[in-house]
Design a protein around this motif. Sequence first.
Motif, short mmCIF file in Angstrom:
data_model
loop_
_atom_site.label_atom_id
_atom_site.label_comp_id
_atom_site.label_asym_id
_atom_site.label_seq_id
_atom_site.Cartn_x
_atom_site.Cartn_y
_atom_site.Cartn_z
N UNK A 222 0.83 -1.22 0.00
CA UNK A 222 0.00 0.00 0.00
C UNK A 222 0.85 1.26 0.00
N UNK A 223 0.37 2.28 -0.67
CA UNK A 223 1.14 3.52 -0.74
C UNK A 223 1.31 4.18 0.61
N UNK A 224 0.45 3.83 1.60
CA UNK A 224 0.65 4.45 2.91
C UNK A 224 1.95 3.96 3.55
N UNK A 225 2.51 2.86 3.05
CA UNK A 225 3.82 2.42 3.54
C UNK A 225 4.93 3.36 3.07
N UNK A 226 4.62 4.21 2.08
CA UNK A 226 5.59 5.16 1.54
C UNK A 226 5.24 6.60 1.91
N UNK A 227 4.30 6.77 2.83
CA UNK A 227 3.99 8.10 3.32
C UNK A 227 2.63 8.66 2.93
N UNK A 228 1.87 7.93 2.09
CA UNK A 228 0.52 8.38 1.74
C UNK A 228 -0.41 8.21 2.93
N UNK A 229 -1.60 8.76 2.84
CA UNK A 229 -2.55 8.65 3.93
C UNK A 229 -3.00 7.20 4.10
N UNK A 230 -3.42 6.86 5.29
CA UNK A 230 -3.81 5.49 5.61
C UNK A 230 -5.02 5.02 4.80
N UNK A 231 -5.81 5.95 4.30
CA UNK A 231 -7.00 5.56 3.53
C UNK A 231 -6.75 5.61 2.02
N UNK A 232 -5.49 5.74 1.59
CA UNK A 232 -5.19 5.77 0.16
C UNK A 232 -5.44 4.39 -0.45
N UNK A 233 -6.18 4.32 -1.55
CA UNK A 233 -6.47 3.04 -2.20
C UNK A 233 -5.41 2.63 -3.21
N UNK A 234 -4.28 3.34 -3.27
CA UNK A 234 -3.25 3.09 -4.27
C UNK A 234 -2.19 2.15 -3.72
N UNK A 235 -1.66 1.32 -4.64
CA UNK A 235 -0.69 0.29 -4.26
C UNK A 235 0.48 0.26 -5.25
N UNK A 236 1.59 -0.29 -4.77
CA UNK A 236 2.71 -0.62 -5.66
C UNK A 236 2.67 -2.11 -5.95
N UNK A 237 2.65 -2.46 -7.22
CA UNK A 237 2.73 -3.86 -7.64
C UNK A 237 4.09 -4.05 -8.32
N UNK A 238 4.88 -4.96 -7.81
CA UNK A 238 6.20 -5.23 -8.38
C UNK A 238 6.15 -6.49 -9.24
N UNK A 239 6.86 -6.44 -10.37
CA UNK A 239 6.94 -7.61 -11.24
C UNK A 239 8.31 -8.28 -11.10
N UNK A 240 9.01 -7.95 -10.01
CA UNK A 240 10.35 -8.48 -9.81
C UNK A 240 10.43 -9.99 -9.78
N UNK A 241 9.39 -10.65 -9.26
CA UNK A 241 9.37 -12.11 -9.21
C UNK A 241 8.22 -12.70 -10.02
#
Length: 262
Positions: A222-241
């Motif tokens: 979740x983007x809140x792990x990077x400083x966004x608000x706790x109710x942000x519906x945005x996420x980071x999806x990684x294709x690393x694996x």
Amino acid sequence: DLEPYLKDASLLALCSPQNPTGTTFRKEELAAICEMVVAENGRRGDGEKKLYVMYDQMYWHLTYNGIQHYDPVSLNPEMRPYTIYIDAISKCFAATGVRVGWSIGPAHVLNKMKAILSHVGAWAPMPEQKGLTKFLGQKEAINSYLTHFKAEIEERLRRIYEGFINLKNEGFSVDAVAPEAAIYLTIKIDLVGKQTADGQRLATQADVTSYLLQNASLAVVPFYAFGASKDSPWYRLSVGTCKKEEIDEMLQKLRTALGQLK
């Protein structure tokens, strides 16, 4: 929005291509920031500490679909005395276990960085550092590798992005930002307030994150792990694996999990 904060700053940390968004600075945006930094340093007296820019460009080789990477000094030569570049092998060469990085910048700043490192108890082993210096000289091999690697990463990002847009068009509360660089896709999964098949209400974004993991086998940050608000519906999806042959299955699991909500 940035300019008012520069007056009392000594270091401006910039990252492009960006983690977690998988996007980049546009030429005009970065050029405008550079102009502000140069102007601020011109305002400061000879005895005042200058404003420096730490420019993290770890993913600069990994840009897609015509997106071009820009850096401060190339755009504005007056940034040369104030720019510290940060780079490493771990990202663009998928070598996360080889913790070798490097920095380019003003000599007096790099000398202080070296002095600090002399008191650090652990760093990249000397054989890895020497091996990397020889590797970076093999331009033909590197270009061949990056051409293949970029194509593989871009295919994964593009297919998942298109899958999310299809889900959005089907009426599900999801969205995605077109991938530009790095190994990340910015996705939106707005499910707060929905009810699960067993009657549980997804009251918070943390509940949504947990639901995605348990019911769609989808692990996203979740983007809140990077400083966004706790109710942000945005996420980071990684294709690393991510494996290409599993993308369709992943999207179908997500579609099923979304369809089970009320």
